[in-house]
Design a protein around this motif. Sequence first.
Motif, PDB file in Angstrom:
ATOM      1  N   GLN A 109     126.086  74.180  82.647  1.00 33.15           N
ATOM      2  CA  GLN A 109     124.711  73.922  83.053  1.00 33.15           C
ATOM      3  C   GLN A 109     123.876  73.586  81.827  1.00 33.15           C
ATOM      4  N   THR A 110     122.966  72.675  81.954  1.00 31.87           N
ATOM      5  CA  THR A 110     122.073  72.357  80.839  1.00 31.87           C
ATOM      6  C   THR A 110     120.967  73.394  80.755  1.00 31.87           C
ATOM      7  N   GLU A 111     120.330  73.477  79.576  1.00 37.57           N
ATOM      8  CA  GLU A 111     119.273  74.470  79.375  1.00 37.57           C
ATOM      9  C   GLU A 111     118.073  74.211  80.268  1.00 37.57           C
ATOM     10  N   SER A 112     117.923  72.970  80.739  1.00 33.81           N
ATOM     11  CA  SER A 112     116.776  72.653  81.594  1.00 33.81           C
ATOM     12  C   SER A 112     116.961  73.166  83.014  1.00 33.81           C
ATOM     13  N   ASP A 113     118.221  73.468  83.363  1.00 40.46           N
ATOM     14  CA  ASP A 113     118.467  74.009  84.696  1.00 40.46           C
ATOM     15  C   ASP A 113     117.907  75.418  84.789  1.00 40.46           C
ATOM     16  N   GLU A 114     117.557  75.807  86.004  1.00 36.84           N
ATOM     17  CA  GLU A 114     117.076  77.163  86.198  1.00 36.84           C
ATOM     18  C   GLU A 114     118.209  78.142  85.929  1.00 36.84           C
ATOM     19  N   TYR A 159     125.075  84.174  85.455  1.00 36.08           N
ATOM     20  CA  TYR A 159     126.336  83.459  85.264  1.00 36.08           C
ATOM     21  C   TYR A 159     126.076  82.029  84.827  1.00 36.08           C
ATOM     22  N   ASN A 160     127.105  81.430  84.258  1.00 35.35           N
ATOM     23  CA  ASN A 160     127.109  80.012  83.939  1.00 35.35           C
ATOM     24  C   ASN A 160     128.243  79.352  84.701  1.00 35.35           C
ATOM     25  N   ASP A 161     127.958  78.199  85.283  1.00 37.20           N
ATOM     26  CA  ASP A 161     129.005  77.405  85.915  1.00 37.20           C
ATOM     27  C   ASP A 161     129.591  76.457  84.891  1.00 37.20           C
ATOM     28  N   VAL A 162     130.907  76.379  84.871  1.00 35.42           N
ATOM     29  CA  VAL A 162     131.596  75.504  83.935  1.00 35.42           C
ATOM     30  C   VAL A 162     132.550  74.602  84.724  1.00 35.42           C
ATOM     31  N   GLN A 163     132.610  73.333  84.339  1.00 33.58           N
ATOM     32  CA  GLN A 163     133.502  72.377  84.991  1.00 33.58           C
ATOM     33  C   GLN A 163     134.470  71.842  83.937  1.00 33.58           C
ATOM     34  N   ILE A 164     135.760  71.915  84.250  1.00 35.93           N
ATOM     35  CA  ILE A 164     136.812  71.528  83.309  1.00 35.93           C
ATOM     36  C   ILE A 164     137.613  70.389  83.919  1.00 35.93           C
ATOM     37  N   SER A 165     137.710  69.287  83.200  1.00 37.07           N
ATOM     38  CA  SER A 165     138.547  68.160  83.626  1.00 37.07           C
ATOM     39  C   SER A 165     139.800  68.159  82.759  1.00 37.07           C
ATOM     40  N   LEU A 166     140.980  68.063  83.379  1.00 39.35           N
ATOM     41  CA  LEU A 166     142.216  68.116  82.628  1.00 39.35           C
ATOM     42  C   LEU A 166     143.306  67.310  83.322  1.00 39.35           C
ATOM     43  N   ASN A 167     144.384  67.127  82.593  1.00 40.32           N
ATOM     44  CA  ASN A 167     145.499  66.329  83.091  1.00 40.32           C
ATOM     45  C   ASN A 167     146.795  67.079  82.834  1.00 40.32           C
ATOM     46  N   GLY A 168     147.752  66.940  83.772  1.00 43.31           N
ATOM     47  CA  GLY A 168     149.045  67.593  83.607  1.00 43.31           C
ATOM     48  C   GLY A 168     149.807  67.598  84.911  1.00 43.31           C
ATOM     49  N   SER A 208     136.252  73.984  88.823  1.00 41.79           N
ATOM     50  CA  SER A 208     134.908  74.562  88.774  1.00 41.79           C
ATOM     51  C   SER A 208     135.051  76.080  88.699  1.00 41.79           C
ATOM     52  N   ALA A 209     134.477  76.675  87.659  1.00 46.95           N
ATOM     53  CA  ALA A 209     134.594  78.119  87.463  1.00 46.95           C
ATOM     54  C   ALA A 209     133.229  78.714  87.164  1.00 46.95           C
ATOM     55  N   ARG A 210     133.160  80.018  87.230  1.00 42.10           N
ATOM     56  CA  ARG A 210     131.907  80.733  86.988  1.00 42.10           C
ATOM     57  C   ARG A 210     132.204  81.880  86.024  1.00 42.10           C
ATOM     58  N   VAL A 211     131.418  81.985  84.951  1.00 40.95           N
ATOM     59  CA  VAL A 211     131.566  83.079  83.989  1.00 40.95           C
ATOM     60  C   VAL A 211     130.287  83.902  83.991  1.00 40.95           C
ATOM     61  N   PHE A 212     130.434  85.219  83.931  1.00 39.21           N
ATOM     62  CA  PHE A 212     129.301  86.126  84.118  1.00 39.21           C
ATOM     63  C   PHE A 212     128.862  86.771  82.808  1.00 39.21           C
ATOM     64  N   TYR A 213     127.615  87.176  82.788  1.00 38.65           N
ATOM     65  CA  TYR A 213     127.098  88.008  81.709  1.00 38.65           C
ATOM     66  C   TYR A 213     125.973  88.864  82.276  1.00 38.65           C
ATOM     67  N   CYS A 214     125.730  89.997  81.653  1.00 40.89           N
ATOM     68  CA  CYS A 214     124.723  90.918  82.197  1.00 40.89           C
ATOM     69  C   CYS A 214     124.073  91.703  81.058  1.00 40.89           C
ATOM     70  N   GLU A 215     122.795  91.476  80.851  1.00 41.96           N
ATOM     71  CA  GLU A 215     122.074  92.150  79.772  1.00 41.96           C
ATOM     72  C   GLU A 215     121.863  93.624  80.072  1.00 41.96           C
ATOM     73  N   ALA A 216     121.985  94.033  81.326  1.00 38.47           N
ATOM     74  CA  ALA A 216     121.685  95.425  81.697  1.00 38.47           C
ATOM     75  C   ALA A 216     122.838  96.386  81.425  1.00 38.47           C
TER      76      ALA A 216
END
Length: 222
Positions: A109-114, A159-168, A208-216
């Motif tokens: 996600q770009t920094e401009s995204d919510e 969380y941040n959404d990450v998209q990975i393009s790969l070949n194999g 398409s994957a999602r990685v989490f983080y939590c300041e609390a």
Amino acid sequence: MKLESLLKEKILIITIAILVVFSGIFYWAIIRPLAAEKAEKEADLQRIEADTTSYEKVLQSLEPQTMTEAEKQELFQGIPGRPNIEQVIKDIEKTEGETGTSVSTISFQTESDEEAQAEVTTTADGTVEQDQWSTLFPESIYKLLEGRVSEVKEFTVSYNDVQISLNGSDEDINEFVDKLEQLPRVFHIQNVTYSLNSEKGNMDATISARVFYCEAFQQVLE
């Protein structure tokens, strides 16, 4: 002589009788009460020991169970207090090197995204519904939090959404996905799409994957 002998026998009998009587009086007046008192005190001591053991168990259940340093490390590796995008990229590149895949792009996600957040519904009394934690976190992470999630009032996991393009090949891509899900950092695979790459004779894939983080987390565990 006979009279003297009879007199001695009577004296002996009387003496023995007196000793028996005094022995009986001594036993009933002193020994028996002391024995009863000893037995009563031993019974009291056993009850006290049983109560102490019971109280210790109750206190142990009431005392907050602290995490070991290894458990804290596992938790913060899986869901850190900040996005750690650089580490996510390193994890993806490491997974690429361990499989026969070739990653072409990694996008976030770009920094401009919510800011993306996983809102966790709370019950009427303000506590977190634990079932949501068990679906959000892997079992090992959930076990670390299980005794604490009910104490958290307003809890938001970002969380941040990450998209990975790969070949194999199919096998290599599937292995790549499996290894992502086994990383210390929590990766939730949202979607995997495949397309045939006729030029290379194998498959292209977009993950398409999602990685989490939590300041609390830090505040909760201190």
